[in-house]
Scaffold this motif. Structure first.
Motif, short mmCIF file in Angstrom:
data_model
loop_
_atom_site.label_atom_id
_atom_site.label_comp_id
_atom_site.label_asym_id
_atom_site.label_seq_id
_atom_site.Cartn_x
_atom_site.Cartn_y
_atom_site.Cartn_z
N PHE A 169 6.44 -24.86 4.98
CA PHE A 169 5.27 -24.41 5.75
C PHE A 169 4.64 -25.67 6.34
CE2 PHE A 169 1.19 -22.84 6.96
CZ PHE A 169 1.43 -21.51 7.30
N PRO A 170 4.47 -25.73 7.66
CA PRO A 170 4.12 -27.00 8.30
C PRO A 170 2.66 -27.39 8.14
CG PRO A 170 4.20 -25.25 9.93
CD PRO A 170 4.64 -24.64 8.62
N ALA A 171 2.38 -28.66 8.40
CA ALA A 171 1.01 -29.16 8.42
C ALA A 171 0.23 -28.45 9.52
CB ALA A 171 1.00 -30.66 8.65
N TYR A 172 -1.10 -28.39 9.37
CA TYR A 172 -1.90 -27.59 10.29
C TYR A 172 -1.79 -28.07 11.74
CZ TYR A 172 -5.63 -25.00 12.47
OH TYR A 172 -6.34 -24.19 13.31
N GLY A 173 -1.70 -29.38 11.95
CA GLY A 173 -1.59 -29.89 13.31
C GLY A 173 -0.39 -29.34 14.05
N ILE A 174 0.68 -29.00 13.30
CA ILE A 174 1.87 -28.37 13.89
C ILE A 174 1.70 -26.85 13.93
CG2 ILE A 174 4.33 -27.93 13.51
CD1 ILE A 174 4.54 -30.78 12.40
N TYR A 175 1.29 -26.28 12.81
CA TYR A 175 1.16 -24.82 12.73
C TYR A 175 0.18 -24.28 13.78
CZ TYR A 175 0.33 -20.14 10.95
OH TYR A 175 0.22 -18.78 10.85
N SER A 176 -0.85 -25.05 14.07
CA SER A 176 -1.89 -24.58 15.00
C SER A 176 -1.37 -24.34 16.41
CB SER A 176 -3.05 -25.58 15.04
OG SER A 176 -2.62 -26.84 15.54
N GLN A 177 -0.17 -24.86 16.72
CA GLN A 177 0.41 -24.61 18.04
C GLN A 177 0.79 -23.15 18.23
OE1 GLN A 177 3.71 -27.29 18.82
NE2 GLN A 177 2.75 -28.91 17.60
N LEU A 178 1.03 -22.44 17.14
CA LEU A 178 1.53 -21.06 17.23
C LEU A 178 0.45 -20.14 17.81
CD1 LEU A 178 3.86 -19.10 16.50
CD2 LEU A 178 2.71 -18.75 14.29
N PRO A 179 0.71 -19.47 18.94
CA PRO A 179 -0.30 -18.60 19.52
C PRO A 179 -0.75 -17.47 18.60
CG PRO A 179 1.45 -19.05 21.11
CD PRO A 179 1.91 -19.60 19.79
N TRP A 180 0.12 -17.07 17.67
CA TRP A 180 -0.17 -15.95 16.78
C TRP A 180 -0.42 -16.44 15.35
CZ3 TRP A 180 4.08 -16.42 20.01
CH2 TRP A 180 3.95 -15.77 21.24
N ARG A 181 -1.04 -17.62 15.23
CA ARG A 181 -1.23 -18.23 13.92
C ARG A 181 -2.10 -17.38 13.01
NH1 ARG A 181 -4.71 -23.09 16.70
NH2 ARG A 181 -6.70 -21.98 16.85
N LYS A 182 -3.17 -16.78 13.52
CA LYS A 182 -4.05 -15.97 12.68
C LYS A 182 -3.36 -14.71 12.21
CE LYS A 182 -8.46 -17.62 14.56
NZ LYS A 182 -9.75 -17.24 15.20
N GLN A 183 -2.60 -14.09 13.10
CA GLN A 183 -1.90 -12.86 12.72
C GLN A 183 -0.90 -13.12 11.60
OE1 GLN A 183 -2.64 -13.92 15.84
NE2 GLN A 183 -2.33 -12.29 17.37
N ILE A 184 -0.19 -14.25 11.69
CA ILE A 184 0.78 -14.58 10.64
C ILE A 184 0.07 -14.83 9.31
CG2 ILE A 184 2.43 -16.33 9.84
CD1 ILE A 184 3.67 -14.63 11.95
N LEU A 185 -1.02 -15.60 9.34
CA LEU A 185 -1.77 -15.87 8.11
C LEU A 185 -2.29 -14.59 7.49
CD1 LEU A 185 -3.76 -19.07 9.14
CD2 LEU A 185 -1.76 -18.96 7.65
N ASN A 186 -2.86 -13.72 8.31
CA ASN A 186 -3.38 -12.45 7.78
C ASN A 186 -2.24 -11.58 7.25
OD1 ASN A 186 -6.25 -12.52 8.07
ND2 ASN A 186 -6.00 -12.42 10.29
N GLY A 187 -1.08 -11.66 7.89
CA GLY A 187 0.07 -10.92 7.38
C GLY A 187 0.47 -11.38 5.99
N LEU A 188 0.54 -12.69 5.79
CA LEU A 188 0.90 -13.24 4.49
C LEU A 188 -0.15 -12.93 3.44
CD1 LEU A 188 2.22 -16.73 5.66
CD2 LEU A 188 3.59 -14.89 4.67
N LEU A 189 -1.41 -12.95 3.82
CA LEU A 189 -2.49 -12.73 2.87
C LEU A 189 -2.60 -11.27 2.42
CD1 LEU A 189 -5.21 -15.09 4.37
CD2 LEU A 189 -4.02 -15.36 2.19
N GLY A 190 -1.73 -10.43 2.94
CA GLY A 190 -1.63 -9.08 2.38
C GLY A 190 -0.98 -9.09 1.00
N ALA A 191 -0.30 -10.18 0.66
CA ALA A 191 0.35 -10.30 -0.64
C ALA A 191 -0.66 -10.66 -1.72
CB ALA A 191 1.45 -11.36 -0.58
N ASP A 192 -0.32 -10.36 -2.97
CA ASP A 192 -1.10 -10.80 -4.12
C ASP A 192 -0.69 -12.20 -4.55
OD1 ASP A 192 -2.63 -8.26 -4.95
OD2 ASP A 192 -0.56 -7.54 -4.80
N LEU A 193 0.58 -12.55 -4.33
CA LEU A 193 1.13 -13.85 -4.71
C LEU A 193 2.04 -14.33 -3.59
CD1 LEU A 193 1.76 -16.14 -6.75
CD2 LEU A 193 3.54 -14.66 -7.71
#
Length: 496
Positions: A169-193
């Motif tokens: 999982f990349p450093a934020y300076g790289i990850y922030s380039q992704l136009p859909w960064r919030k959607q991906i994070l919210n998708g992952l945070l649906g998990a308990d672990l």
């Protein structure tokens, strides 16, 4: 009860099913188990708990009914040829893969690919929800399905959901380039672990959550604001931490003990001209693996006279990968051009500098190659784990051989007795290769014994058991108890 109406207390969701379709020209098609660490890790748990596995069968524009294989219920998810191109080859492997591997190659961003990714993730989530019992445990795998956890939570809030990311999982300076960064994070945070290969990856994820979403992320816990059953504001805690994956150590040791495999190892050395030193690289043909870097270092050592082609050779196995993606076609051309140039410049009659193979081998042949090789070169520029490094160590039942390992591979966090290198530093890589060539036997054996101890004590069974133990404890009142097959995890594989 029809297969499609059955419900299961443990469900695995991954991009691919753990089987391949075999269709001979004459005769009825059948399913054959796929090789891979995930299958080895999860299959015993599924068999012990009557589990189901949701995934794509690997053939586009074909629909299959659910079926049983080796005691596991398999639920195929159909993909069209266009979806394979957009969701898999496009967004997963031409957007996310290069982005998550530190932009070694530039990612491509297409809205059409993203829209396909969303649609396909929803299809996987719907399939998992349909076969999961009430309060079931669902374990979702890898970067192709990062939206599935939140989609599952929306559809089935009773489920206990785990996610494991097999790549960095990349450093934020790289990850922030992704136009859909919030959607991906919210998708992952649906998990308990949420599990990662390295502690650094979990830390990168936590920083991305704080900076993109503004949520509290302290230590291994992310606090996700949401509405409670009564509509009032509530906080749901999500655990994000590292669980380094491993291999079936006992299986590799068993193969390495076989007389036919040992004989094949001796035969390989003879076929290579009985050199003093055999070096080995085994990789998927991918730009993240640093294949060109190791070939450059090897070629320069020959050019400088520090190595002699009559007593040192490099064997490079590069299994085919994503051959319809243009970047991979270009990479293959570059690697094969390098092989031809090094062999043309330094090869001698009966002594080839680099033996290059662009195809896969069965596990028995790979173990024979491991036993035949004095030095294993793992020069990844970025790698979630790199299981080949662990496979080499597990196969060296003679406690000999040297592992040269990139510090940018997740395995470097565990395999400290390897010769750790920065693959971008060609001079440093050359010096490490020479240190491996000249290393005294006593030091080789001391290092290898330490590596083997680590790998045996942390095998793939322990990995799956540790993840599922934490996941089962997230919702102890709801989640079923799983039989993980690891009743005595303090003992290494083979000593239970």
């Amino acid at each position: 009860m029809s297969p499609s109406s059955r419900k299961f207390g443990f469900v695995v969701v991954s991009n691919r099913l753990p089987v391949d379709r075999i269709e001979p020209e004459n005769g009825e098609g059948s399913w054959q188990r796929s090789p891979g660490g995930l299958v080895t890790a999860v299959e015993p748990v599924m068999q012990a708990n009557d589990g189901a596995w949701v995934g794509w069968p690997g053939i586009a524009d074909r629909e299959y009914d659910a079926f049983e294989s080796d005691g596991v219920h398999l639920v195929p998810v159909a993909l069209s040829e266009a979806e394979v191109a957009d969701y898999y080859e496009g967004f997963s492997n031409d957007t996310l893969w290069p982005l998550y591997h530190d932009v070694i190659m530039p990612p491509t961003y297409h809205r059409e690919w993203w829209e396909s990714y969303v649609r396909v993730n929803q299809r996987f989530a719907d399939a998992a929800a349909a076969v999961a019992k009430k309060n079931a445990i669902v374990w979702v795998h890898d970067y192709q399905l990062q939206l599935v956890p939140a989609m599952l939570r929306t559809k089935r809030p009773d489920l206990t959901i785990g996610f494991f990311n097999h790549i960095p999982f990349p450093a934020y300076g790289i990850y922030s380039q992704l136009p859909w960064r919030k959607q991906i994070l919210n998708g992952l945070l649906g998990a308990d672990l949420i599990g990662f290969q390295r502690g650094a990856d979990a830390g990168n994820f936590a920083r991305a959550v704080r900076r993109s979403l503004g949520y509290s992320a302290k230590g291994t816990v992310v606090e996700v604001p949401e509405k409670g059953p009564d509509g009032a504001p509530a906080i749901r805690s999500v655990i994000a931490r590292h669980f380094p994956i491993s291999i079936d150590v006992a299986g590799y040791e068993e193969l390495a003990e076989r007389e036919d495999v040992k004989a094949r190892a001796a035969e390989i050395r003879h076929e290579l001209g009985d050199p003093d030193v055999v070096m080995l690289g085994v990789d998927r043909l991918d730009y993240t693996k640093g294949i060109g870097h190791r070939m450059k270092a090897f070629g320069e050592l020959l050019e400088e006279g520090r190595l002699d082609v009559r007593n040192a050779t490099l064997v490079q196995v590069a299994s085919p990968s994503r051959e319809r993606v243009e970047t991979y076609k270009t990479l293959r051309d570059e690697i094969e051009l390098t092989v031809g140039r090094v062999n043309g410049d330094f090869g001698a009659i009966g002594h080839q500098a680099i033996s290059y193979f662009h195809h896969s081998y069965p596990r028995e042949e790979m173990v024979a190659l491991f036993l035949a090789s004095d030095i294993m070169l793992v020069t990844a520029l970025r790698d979630g784990m790199n299981l080949v490094a662990k496979e080499y160590v597990a196969s060296r039942i003679d406690d000999d051989g040297v592992l040269v390992l990139s510090e940018f591979a997740g395995a470097a966090d565990e395999l400290k007795s390897a010769l750790l290198i920065n693959p971008h530093d060609i001079d440093g890589l050359k010096d490490a290769i020479m240190a491996a060539v000249e290393m005294p036997q006593r030091e080789r054996q001391t290092r290898m014994r330490a590596l083997r101890k680590r790998v045996r004590e942390h095998d793939v069974e322990r990995w799956s058991a540790s993840f599922l133990d934490v996941l089962s404890g997230v919702n102890p009142d709801r989640a079923p108890d799983l039989e993980t097959g690891d009743d005595d995890s303090d003992h290494p594989a083979g000593e239970k």
